[in-house]
Scaffold this active site. Structure first.
Site, PDB file in Angstrom:
ATOM      1  N   HIS A   1       0.847  -1.190   0.000  1.00 25.52           N
ATOM      2  CA  HIS A   1       0.000   0.000   0.000  1.00 25.52           C
ATOM      3  C   HIS A   1       0.885   1.243   0.000  1.00 25.52           C
ATOM      4  CE1 HIS A   1       0.429   1.335   4.270  1.00 25.52           C
ATOM      5  NE2 HIS A   1       0.635   0.044   4.515  1.00 25.52           N
TER       6      HIS A   1
ATOM      7  N   ASP B   1       6.477   2.106   5.993  1.00 21.33           N
ATOM      8  CA  ASP B   1       5.069   1.699   5.954  1.00 21.33           C
ATOM      9  C   ASP B   1       4.311   2.588   4.977  1.00 21.33           C
ATOM     10  OD1 ASP B   1       2.706   0.387   6.619  1.00 21.33           O
ATOM     11  OD2 ASP B   1       2.287   1.739   8.290  1.00 21.33           O
TER      12      ASP B   1
ATOM     13  N   GLU C   1      -4.896   1.471   2.851  1.00 19.61           N
ATOM     14  CA  GLU C   1      -4.701   0.432   3.874  1.00 19.61           C
ATOM     15  C   GLU C   1      -4.817   1.001   5.273  1.00 19.61           C
ATOM     16  OE1 GLU C   1      -2.566  -2.098   6.772  1.00 19.61           O
ATOM     17  OE2 GLU C   1      -2.092  -0.056   6.162  1.00 19.61           O
ATOM     18  N   GLU C   2      -4.317   2.196   5.470  1.00 17.84           N
ATOM     19  CA  GLU C   2      -4.338   2.796   6.800  1.00 17.84           C
ATOM     20  C   GLU C   2      -5.753   3.145   7.245  1.00 17.84           C
ATOM     21  OE1 GLU C   2      -1.866   2.654   8.561  1.00 17.84           O
ATOM     22  OE2 GLU C   2      -0.083   2.676   7.285  1.00 17.84           O
TER      23      GLU C   2
ATOM     24  N   GLU D   1       4.279  -5.638   4.460  1.00 18.42           N
ATOM     25  CA  GLU D   1       3.850  -4.669   5.459  1.00 18.42           C
ATOM     26  C   GLU D   1       5.028  -4.203   6.304  1.00 18.42           C
ATOM     27  OE1 GLU D   1       2.095  -2.646   6.912  1.00 18.42           O
ATOM     28  OE2 GLU D   1       0.182  -2.716   5.889  1.00 18.42           O
TER      29      GLU D   1
END
Length: 805
Positions: A150, A162, A196-197, A223
């Site tokens: 992501h 991330d 994604e977050e 991830e």
């Protein structure tokens, strides 16, 4: 000098040429063209080196380019336009240069809309971004692997680890596979997801709505729960042992632990990944990998490209490319349902090799080890030499050791000195070993009976000491605790202890930073518990050396001194938990929202309103370290839950003990939330249907709190069945991308038999401005400047509007 050495050693000329590559901005890749010479054997290695250098340089450039736009929350131009355009540009380049090869590249940009249940609440989304790239043989493929990363981030973090680095690695893996000279056996979808977050919305949109999803048989999810370091395989399955076998055979730098899987899946770590979405909504198995080191700066402003070492990028690229290539060439992917049954026990040995075997085989091994242990102890207890005079004393000491070891092992040597009357030191040492063996065996049986694959750890801690003891029994009887015995004994225990140390490092590497993001219980107690059990486990098979030593008094005095010194160091408060040291920051996490709250009555009138800086401490220390620096933030402005208001009247998640509300002027976003009741009608089955329309920023939360006697019967979200988030509240989290239409929804409520003055239900809408000019206010900026450097205050503007119906 290197060129001269190659010429002398190999007897050939080396020609160096530089080529500009369009996909790397202002970068040159070194190519060596080796002419005819006697050492042509070296050419494949030089070619591999050149390819590796090319890929590594490309990945680093991709990473820097993605993070250069700054934080990328869902709905922001940085996420929806700039990053999407960059990824499409790179994918188009790869598609162009691989067009003449045996494999084809297809690109699809998806903007899904939907809603689903999420860990007790509901999440809804509209037009979030997905970039799906399908790589397959030109003849087509029926079965697909999925590789997922992501590119969105939380607010106020550049998100290098991330998860920009994973997307950068995936671009280079796509480049490598697309340029293979042989066709793939199966296809692979590279999914670059942009939400994604926000509770994994984009992955849900792909796996439930995209036409390619029906052909996906397995996935790899990339991830991060830290910044850089090794990427850990911490989840696999469900079942499908062939996946971990593929990782075992293909990964060049393995790092995997079933212990991590069982810790994560029991939600001991407050985090979630796209793995759960693909598993639960797609019913497909997968592998979840994550960077785990340096979690102190995860989701902070310090998550920058320069903190991700080149070694981390190289090893991640090597592993992912090798595993993906192995899977798309495998037979199991096509017949995955034939290989799906059974879990796996898996772990690596110092990153060199992965040990993996079926869980049912592990159960047999565990019980056989336990039976062998019980037979050893039974034989020893009832051996004729132990059944004579003094046997009752031996049994008393044995059970005393069990109790003391279990409840407080460090006190055992001191407390049981009075039991040593007439008992030789060697016998006491033997008893202590047997007690340790029995306790580990008890843990082995317990773990195995509860179906935990982590039972392999106590199995190793039983099997190796027992085998070592039996092999050295003759040496021990002849010479006692000699130097030779001690060395051989420790060599016999080396494998389980070294592996156990690596597991303990893994636990501390993950849990220590994670506790800095939890404000519900004291982290010192948790860490103290982990340290205590670690000490017990490590000392279990070595404490009996105390009784074999010539001077027990000096050993106990040394242990007591170490304990006293560290107790004083910890108690004196000289260790400060936070630092802004650039080489290794450990920031205190604080969230600050400049918010305005407006509460409406039944007739739509404003009953009350307030504005201020709503401050939430993300760790257990609260504001005790902040108050001396910013005196206004003290316990007098702590705010408690207002139970008559949805979600306590808070605009976002928080706990009752860690909220401060400092009055400040109202906020006036340029794009204010518009909340409108479109219709209110009674149904023929006796409920009342309320229909709403909402326009606002990309992140909003809806809270529903039926009043006494009323209940929700159905709604527009998810599967139509309302799901409580708290005791009597419902929570819906909404996110949208660019150019999204108004958010329309409805719910039906069963009214109470007698409606009170407060009405049937309270509805609150909370809006969050994570980016753009609405994210900042003068008061917010002034407060941020007053925070110490060792704090990381994540800040934004929010509003909270409550209505009663």
């Amino acid at each position: 000098p290197g060129l001269a050495w190659l010429k002398v050693f190999c007897g050939y000329e080396v020609v160096w040429t530089f080529h500009f590559t369009p996909n790397l901005t202002c970068s040159y890749v070194l190519h060596m063209l080796v002419l005819i010479g006697p050492c042509t054997w070296i050419w494949p290695y030089l070619s591999i080196f050149a390819d590796s250098l090319y890929a590594l340089s490309g990945t680093r450039k991709h990473l820097e380019r993605i993070t250069s736009v700054g934080p990328r929350p869902v709905g922001s131009r940085e996420n929806e336009v700039l990053t999407v355009n960059f990824l499409l540009e790179q994918i188009e380049y790869i598609k162009t240069i691989s067009a003449s090869g045996p494999n084809s590249v297809t690109v699809d940009v998806q903007r899904p809309t939907g809603s689903y249940k999420f860990l007790g609440g509901i999440t809804s989304y509209c037009k979030v971004s997905n970039i799906a790239v399908r790589l397959e043989p030109k003849a087509g493929a029926q079965h697909l692997m999925l590789a997922n990363c992501h590119f969105d981030t939380v607010a106020n973090s550049p998100g290098a680890s991330d998860d920009a680095v994973s997307c950068a690695v995936m671009l280079e893996v796509l480049h490598s596979l697309a340029n293979l000279s042989t066709p793939l056996r199966h296809g692979v979808v590279f999914l670059f997801n942009g939400a994604e977050e926000t509770m994994q919305q984009a992955s849900h949109g792909f796996i439930t709505q995209h036409p390619w999803a029906k052909q996906v048989r397995a996935f790899i999810n990339l991830e991060a729960v830290g910044v850089g370091g090794k990427e850990l395989v911490f989840q696999t399955g469900p079942e499908n042992p062939w996946l971990i076998q593929a990782y075992k055979h293909a990964a060049k730098h393995p790092f995997a632990s079933v212990v991590g899987q069982e810790i994560f899946q029991r939600r001991l770590i407050p985090s979630d990944t796209d793995f759960r979405i693909y598993r639960d909504f797609g019913n497909i198995p997968g592998i979840d990998l994550a960077f785990i080191e340096n979690g102190f700066i995860y989701h902070t402003k310090y998550d920058t490209p320069d903190r991700i070492l080149t070694d981390s990028i190289q090893r991640a690229g090597d592993n992912i490319l090798a595993v993906l290539k192995h899977l798309v060439m495998s037979e199991e992917l096509a017949d995955w349902s034939e290989y799906r049954h059974g879990n796996m026990v898996f772990f690596d040995l110092l990153g060199m090799v992965v040990v993996a075997y079926p869980a049912h085989v592990g159960t047999i091994i565990n019980y056989m080890t336990a039976i062998a242990t019980f037979l050893y102890l039974f034989k020893k207890c009832f051996h004729p030499s132990n059944m004579g005079k003094g046997s009752q004393e031996h049994i008393l000491i044995f059970y005393s050791f069990i109790c003391l070891w279990f409840f407080h092992a460090p006190l055992t040597p001191c407390v049981c000195l009075f039991l040593l009357q007439g008992v030789r030191r060697l016998e006491v040492g033997e008893l202590y070993f047997d007690v340790s063996l029995l306790l580990w065996c008890g843990a082995l049986v317990y773990f195995t009976a509860h179906g935990l694959c982590s039972a392999y750890v106590p199995m190793l801690m039983v099997a190796f000491p027992l085998a070592t003891k039996l092999l050295l029994a003759r040496e021990f009887k002849l010479r006692g605790a000699s130097v030779k015995y001690s060395v051989l004994y420790q060599l016999g225990l080396a494998l389980p202890y070294v592996h156990f140390m690596s597991l303990i490092w893994l636990v501390f590497e993950i849990f220590t930073p994670t506790l800095g993001r939890i404000n519900t219980y004291p982290p010192d107690v948790v860490l103290a518990t982990i340290v205590t059990f670690t000490t017990l486990f490590f000392s279990s098979f070595f404490l009996h050396f105390i009784y074999l030593a010539r001077s027990t008094k000096w050993l106990l005095a040394g242990l007591g001194t170490v304990f006293t010194v560290f107790l004083l160091l910890v108690s004196c408060g000289m260790f400060f938990p936070y630092t802004a040291d650039p080489s290794g920051p450990r920031p205190k996490r604080v969230s600050i929202q400049h918010t305005t709250r407006i509460f409406h009555g039944l007739e739509g009138q404003v009953e009350s309103r307030d504005s201020g800086l709503w401050i939430n401490s993300c760790d257990y220390t609260g504001m005790q370290h902040i108050t001396p620096i910013i005196p206004e933030i003290n316990d007098t402005i702590k705010t408690n839950c207002q139970e008559d208001r949805p979600f306590c009247g808070f605009p976002w998640f928080g706990s009752d003990k860690n909220n401060w509300f400092l009055p400040a002027p109202e906020v006036f976003p340029k794009s204010p939330v518009e909340f409108q009741l479109l219709s209110k009608e009674e149904t023929k089955w006796g409920t009342v249907r309320l229909t709403f329309e909402v326009k606002g920023p990309s992140h909003m939360s809806l809270y529903l709190m039926p009043h006494r006697g009323a209940s929700l019967s159905s709604w527009w979200f998810g599967d139509g069945t309302p799901q409580l988030y708290l005791a009597r509240e419902y929570f819906i989290f909404y996110t949208h991308g660019l150019d999204a239409p108004a958010w329309n929804f409805w719910f039906e409520i069963q009214p109470p038999s007698e409606e009170g003055p407060e009405g049937m239900i309270s509805v609150a809408i909370s809006s969050h401005y994570y980016f753009g000019e609405d994210q900042r206010t003068v008061q917010l900026d002034d407060m941020l400047q007053r925070f110490p450097k060792w704090a990381f205050p994540s800040s934004w503007v929010s509003t909270y509007h409550m209505y009663r119906y």
